[in-house]
Motif scaffolding. Sequence first.
Motif, PDB file in Angstrom:
ATOM      1  N   SER A  44       0.857  -1.191   0.000  1.00  0.00           N
ATOM      2  CA  SER A  44       0.000   0.000   0.000  1.00  0.00           C
ATOM      3  C   SER A  44       0.893   1.242   0.000  1.00  0.00           C
ATOM      4  N   LEU A  45       0.307   2.363  -0.385  1.00  0.00           N
ATOM      5  CA  LEU A  45       1.067   3.620  -0.356  1.00  0.00           C
ATOM      6  C   LEU A  45       1.472   3.953   1.078  1.00  0.00           C
ATOM      7  N   ASP A  46       0.619   3.620   2.044  1.00  0.00           N
ATOM      8  CA  ASP A  46       0.959   3.852   3.458  1.00  0.00           C
ATOM      9  C   ASP A  46       2.197   3.049   3.848  1.00  0.00           C
ATOM     10  N   SER A  47       2.247   1.781   3.437  1.00  0.00           N
ATOM     11  CA  SER A  47       3.408   0.949   3.768  1.00  0.00           C
ATOM     12  C   SER A  47       4.671   1.487   3.102  1.00  0.00           C
ATOM     13  N   LEU A  48       4.536   1.870   1.833  1.00  0.00           N
ATOM     14  CA  LEU A  48       5.690   2.391   1.101  1.00  0.00           C
ATOM     15  C   LEU A  48       6.209   3.670   1.765  1.00  0.00           C
ATOM     16  N   SER A  49       5.285   4.514   2.172  1.00  0.00           N
ATOM     17  CA  SER A  49       5.663   5.759   2.831  1.00  0.00           C
ATOM     18  C   SER A  49       6.434   5.480   4.116  1.00  0.00           C
ATOM     19  N   ALA A  50       5.904   4.605   4.948  1.00  0.00           N
ATOM     20  CA  ALA A  50       6.557   4.299   6.232  1.00  0.00           C
ATOM     21  C   ALA A  50       7.895   3.608   6.003  1.00  0.00           C
ATOM     22  N   LEU A  51       7.940   2.715   5.030  1.00  0.00           N
ATOM     23  CA  LEU A  51       9.176   1.981   4.741  1.00  0.00           C
ATOM     24  C   LEU A  51      10.286   2.933   4.290  1.00  0.00           C
ATOM     25  N   LEU A  52       9.955   3.865   3.398  1.00  0.00           N
ATOM     26  CA  LEU A  52      10.976   4.785   2.888  1.00  0.00           C
ATOM     27  C   LEU A  52      11.443   5.740   3.981  1.00  0.00           C
ATOM     28  N   TRP A  53      10.508   6.157   4.828  1.00  0.00           N
ATOM     29  CA  TRP A  53      10.912   7.021   5.945  1.00  0.00           C
ATOM     30  C   TRP A  53      11.844   6.259   6.882  1.00  0.00           C
ATOM     31  N   ALA A  54      11.464   5.020   7.216  1.00  0.00           N
ATOM     32  CA  ALA A  54      12.326   4.215   8.090  1.00  0.00           C
ATOM     33  C   ALA A  54      13.694   3.995   7.449  1.00  0.00           C
ATOM     34  N   ALA A  55      13.703   3.779   6.143  1.00  0.00           N
ATOM     35  CA  ALA A  55      14.951   3.487   5.430  1.00  0.00           C
ATOM     36  C   ALA A  55      15.938   4.646   5.541  1.00  0.00           C
ATOM     37  N   PHE A  56      15.510   5.846   5.156  1.00  0.00           N
ATOM     38  CA  PHE A  56      16.453   6.971   5.103  1.00  0.00           C
ATOM     39  C   PHE A  56      15.690   8.297   5.082  1.00  0.00           C
ATOM     40  N   GLY A  57      14.622   8.346   5.892  1.00  0.00           N
ATOM     41  CA  GLY A  57      13.824   9.558   5.947  1.00  0.00           C
ATOM     42  C   GLY A  57      14.444  10.596   6.874  1.00  0.00           C
ATOM     43  N   VAL A  58      13.800  11.739   6.938  1.00  0.00           N
ATOM     44  CA  VAL A  58      14.263  12.841   7.797  1.00  0.00           C
ATOM     45  C   VAL A  58      13.652  12.650   9.177  1.00  0.00           C
ATOM     46  N   ASN A  59      14.508  12.509  10.202  1.00  0.00           N
ATOM     47  CA  ASN A  59      13.982  12.350  11.564  1.00  0.00           C
ATOM     48  C   ASN A  59      14.317  13.544  12.452  1.00  0.00           C
ATOM     49  N   ARG A  60      15.040  14.536  11.908  1.00  0.00           N
ATOM     50  CA  ARG A  60      15.333  15.777  12.642  1.00  0.00           C
ATOM     51  C   ARG A  60      15.189  16.953  11.686  1.00  0.00           C
ATOM     52  N   ARG A  61      14.048  17.607  11.769  1.00  0.00           N
ATOM     53  CA  ARG A  61      13.745  18.684  10.821  1.00  0.00           C
ATOM     54  C   ARG A  61      14.762  19.821  10.928  1.00  0.00           C
ATOM     55  N   ASP A  62      15.215  20.126  12.148  1.00  0.00           N
ATOM     56  CA  ASP A  62      16.094  21.291  12.324  1.00  0.00           C
ATOM     57  C   ASP A  62      17.441  21.097  11.628  1.00  0.00           C
ATOM     58  N   SER A  63      17.968  19.869  11.673  1.00  0.00           N
ATOM     59  CA  SER A  63      19.301  19.629  11.097  1.00  0.00           C
ATOM     60  C   SER A  63      19.256  18.806   9.816  1.00  0.00           C
ATOM     61  N   HIS A  64      18.064  18.490   9.334  1.00  0.00           N
ATOM     62  CA  HIS A  64      17.899  17.605   8.170  1.00  0.00           C
ATOM     63  C   HIS A  64      18.495  16.225   8.425  1.00  0.00           C
ATOM     64  N   GLY A  65      18.572  15.840   9.704  1.00  0.00           N
ATOM     65  CA  GLY A  65      19.128  14.533  10.052  1.00  0.00           C
ATOM     66  C   GLY A  65      18.253  13.404   9.530  1.00  0.00           C
ATOM     67  N   ARG A  66      18.867  12.257   9.338  1.00  0.00           N
ATOM     68  CA  ARG A  66      18.205  11.117   8.689  1.00  0.00           C
ATOM     69  C   ARG A  66      18.145   9.909   9.629  1.00  0.00           C
ATOM     70  N   THR A  67      17.327   8.935   9.273  1.00  0.00           N
ATOM     71  CA  THR A  67      17.164   7.732  10.101  1.00  0.00           C
ATOM     72  C   THR A  67      18.366   6.794  10.017  1.00  0.00           C
ATOM     73  N   ALA A  68      19.242   6.976   9.047  1.00  0.00           N
ATOM     74  CA  ALA A  68      20.469   6.179   8.952  1.00  0.00           C
ATOM     75  C   ALA A  68      21.661   7.137   8.940  1.00  0.00           C
ATOM     76  N   PRO A  69      22.771   6.712   9.538  1.00  0.00           N
ATOM     77  CA  PRO A  69      23.967   7.571   9.503  1.00  0.00           C
ATOM     78  C   PRO A  69      24.616   7.534   8.126  1.00  0.00           C
ATOM     79  N   SER A  70      25.452   8.532   7.855  1.00  0.00           N
ATOM     80  CA  SER A  70      26.255   8.471   6.624  1.00  0.00           C
ATOM     81  C   SER A  70      27.603   9.103   6.921  1.00  0.00           C
ATOM     82  N   ALA A  71      28.639   8.567   6.309  1.00  0.00           N
ATOM     83  CA  ALA A  71      29.996   9.071   6.530  1.00  0.00           C
ATOM     84  C   ALA A  71      30.038  10.567   6.213  1.00  0.00           C
TER      85      ALA A  71
END
Length: 200
Positions: A44-71
Motif C-alpha cells: 500500500s502507499l501507506d506501507s511504502l511511505s513508512a518503509l521509505l521514511w524508516a529506510a532513510f527519511g528525515v527524523n530531525r527537521r532542524d538539522s535535516h538529520g536522517r534515520t540512517a547515519p552516513s559518513a
Amino acid sequence: MPDPVLDTAPACVALPVPEIPAVMLEHALKHRRSVRAFAAAPLSLDSLSALLWAAFGVNRRDSHGRTAPSAHNWQETDIVAVLPSGAYRYEAQSHRLHLMQAQDLRASTGLQDFVAAAPLNLVYIADFARMHEAKPEEREFLAGADAGFIAQNVYLFCAAAGLATVVRGLVDRRALAAALQLTPTQRITLTQSVGHPLSA
Ligand SMILES: Cc1cc2nc3c(=O)[nH]c(=O)nc-3n(C[C@H](O)[C@H](O)[C@H](O)COP(=O)(O)O)c2cc1C
C-alpha cells in the motif's frame, strides 16, 4: 490489485504521513531475516511511505538529520523505488516520490528469478559527487557501508511490519544504471526486494 495511486505512474507523489508500527525492538531483531519469496499483492502507499521514511527519511527537521547515519553526513545515497508502474526517486526532505522511468524495470534490479515479480525493489545509489574530499579509494567502501545501514533499517521495518525482504548485491550494475539513466558520478551500491510474505 494494483495500487490506485502509483498504478498511473504520476510524475510526483506526495507520500502520506509515515506511520511506524509500535513494535518492541526485541521483536524486530528476533524476526529480522532474509526472505526470497513474495505474495503478489502490492504494497500500500501507506506501507511504502513508512518503509521509505524508516529506510532513510528525515527524523530531525532542524538539522535535516536522517534515520540512517552516513559518513561525513554526506547523505550521498538516493533510494529508487522500482515498482510495476515505474521507477521513482525518493526525495526525503519533502517525503515525495519523483518519477524517473514510467516502465516496469523490476527484472533489471537483480539476477535472481524472484526479483522480477517482487512488488517492490529498492535500489541504493551513491552519488560520488556529494562525497566531498573523499579519497577515491574510500568512496566505494564508505558508500557501501552507508547503504548497509539503510538496508538494515528496511530489514527492521519489515520485521516490525510483517513484511518480507532481502538485501541484494547480485545485480548487473552497468545494465541497471543504463536502464535508470544514471549520471557518471552515480553508483549502484545495493538493491533490496520487499513484499508481503507468502504465508500472510
Ligand atoms: C551485502 C550483502 C549482499 C547480499 N546479496 C544478496 C544477493 O544478491 N542475493 C540474495 O539472495 N541474498 C543476498 N544477501 C543476503 C544474505 O544471503 C543473507 O543475509 C545471509 O544468507 C544471512 O541470512 P539472514 O539475512 O536471513 O540472516 C546479501 C546480504 C548482504 C549483507
